[in-house]
Design a protein around this motif. Sequence first.
Motif, PDB file in Angstrom:
ATOM      1  N   TYR A  96       0.529  -3.983  -1.578  1.00 16.92           N
ATOM      2  CA  TYR A  96       1.076  -5.177  -2.191  1.00 16.92           C
ATOM      3  C   TYR A  96      -0.149  -6.146  -2.909  1.00 16.92           C
ATOM      4  O   TYR A  96       0.032  -6.345  -4.007  1.00 16.92           O
ATOM      5  CB  TYR A  96       1.627  -6.082  -1.170  1.00 16.92           C
ATOM      6  N   TYR A 120       6.863 -11.053  -0.065  1.00 19.18           N
ATOM      7  CA  TYR A 120       6.501  -9.589   0.772  1.00 19.18           C
ATOM      8  C   TYR A 120       6.611  -9.999   2.271  1.00 19.18           C
ATOM      9  O   TYR A 120       6.638 -11.031   2.947  1.00 19.18           O
ATOM     10  CB  TYR A 120       4.963  -9.487   0.642  1.00 19.18           C
ATOM     11  N   ALA A 172       8.950  -5.441  -0.313  1.00 26.24           N
ATOM     12  CA  ALA A 172       8.650  -6.597  -1.443  1.00 26.24           C
ATOM     13  C   ALA A 172       9.942  -6.815  -2.111  1.00 26.24           C
ATOM     14  O   ALA A 172      10.591  -5.894  -2.479  1.00 26.24           O
ATOM     15  CB  ALA A 172       7.581  -6.073  -1.988  1.00 26.24           C
TER      16      ALA A 172
END
Length: 372
Positions: free
Chosen positions: A107, A124, A144
């Motif tokens: 991420y 997230y 996410a």
Amino acid sequence: MANVLLPSWMCMGPRHNNSSYSKSIDPSTSLTFVSYNILADALSGNEAGFSSENEDLVFENRAGKILKKIFPREDKEDKEDNNNNNNNENDSTSNPDVICVQECDHYYDFFEPEMQKRGYFGIYREDKWSPCQKFSNELKDGLAIFCKRETVELVGMHVSTTAETKEQDAKVLFARLIMKKSLTRQEVVVINAHLESGQSPDKVVTRVNQAKEMCSRLNAFCVAQCSNINTVQIVVCGDFNATPEEPCMEHLRGRGLKSAYEDLETSNSSKNGEQEQQQLEGEEPFFTTFKTRLGFFKNGTSKRVSDYIMYSAHRGAKIVSRVEPQQSGFGEGVVGLPSKTQPSDHLCLRSRVSFEHPIVATPTSNGGAQAK
């Protein structure tokens, strides 16, 4: 707290048959959603036992392909250098407004920066019990949600941290959004979910319990945060690890949600010893995940439906367009994904949902503030 999606007075109104779709899409009353399990990098190594070619499993080779599945126009432009339709909201390759990604373990170092370049912000939720820890001490996967800054505004979110065991944890991420182009500032609560995997009876029970827990949290979230609980719309995306007939799916449908792909079915028919796939009315596509594993970790072949985009049909939401998940043409001799053309063992789902004619719920005499 009762295991309901929303207070009972919010579940009034007819179910809708969305088999026919509008040709004209109003960007002020609709949003395009993508749901995609991108296969965590830490779960794609040799230890996981995928039958795929090694080069098709390396994250550096998959990362760009994942983005092109989410943003297919970029792939079209690379091939055709044709920008004539860049602002056509009716184009099925238009950039999505909301992207729900599961098994995201890059991420901060890849997906968030790449999404920011494209005009998105993200939230997230890292998985406390990530299976990535079986293979890597450095990576954990998570959920996410990326939202297009131009079209939606984030005004609330929820990440549960109270579960004490994996089985108690409904792995979900909530986002409360306002549609910027909507004259009524339509509220939409988006949930990204990744439920327990496995096909044993105890896993099926765990999934239905997680679905019920998710619905309870959603009820509380809407009551506590939404400015107008009479008109809020719900969209749930994710990898539920459940086939359409499982109890957890029945529970969600019983709360008024409908799948964007519910009126599609791919069935097998034998002809000359070969299997043919046919699209029929009535159920989900034949599969959204296809993998063969040869190692100790979840050994065997899985080819089934497990991914969904679900929307609040009981509140008047309708599907106005969708992209059917690819069911063949992955490459010669492929017995499981990822492949050269598919960067994950799951397929990318894309659908546009219209909230143009919401059904406004009427509270009961007690105000409907609490679910019964």
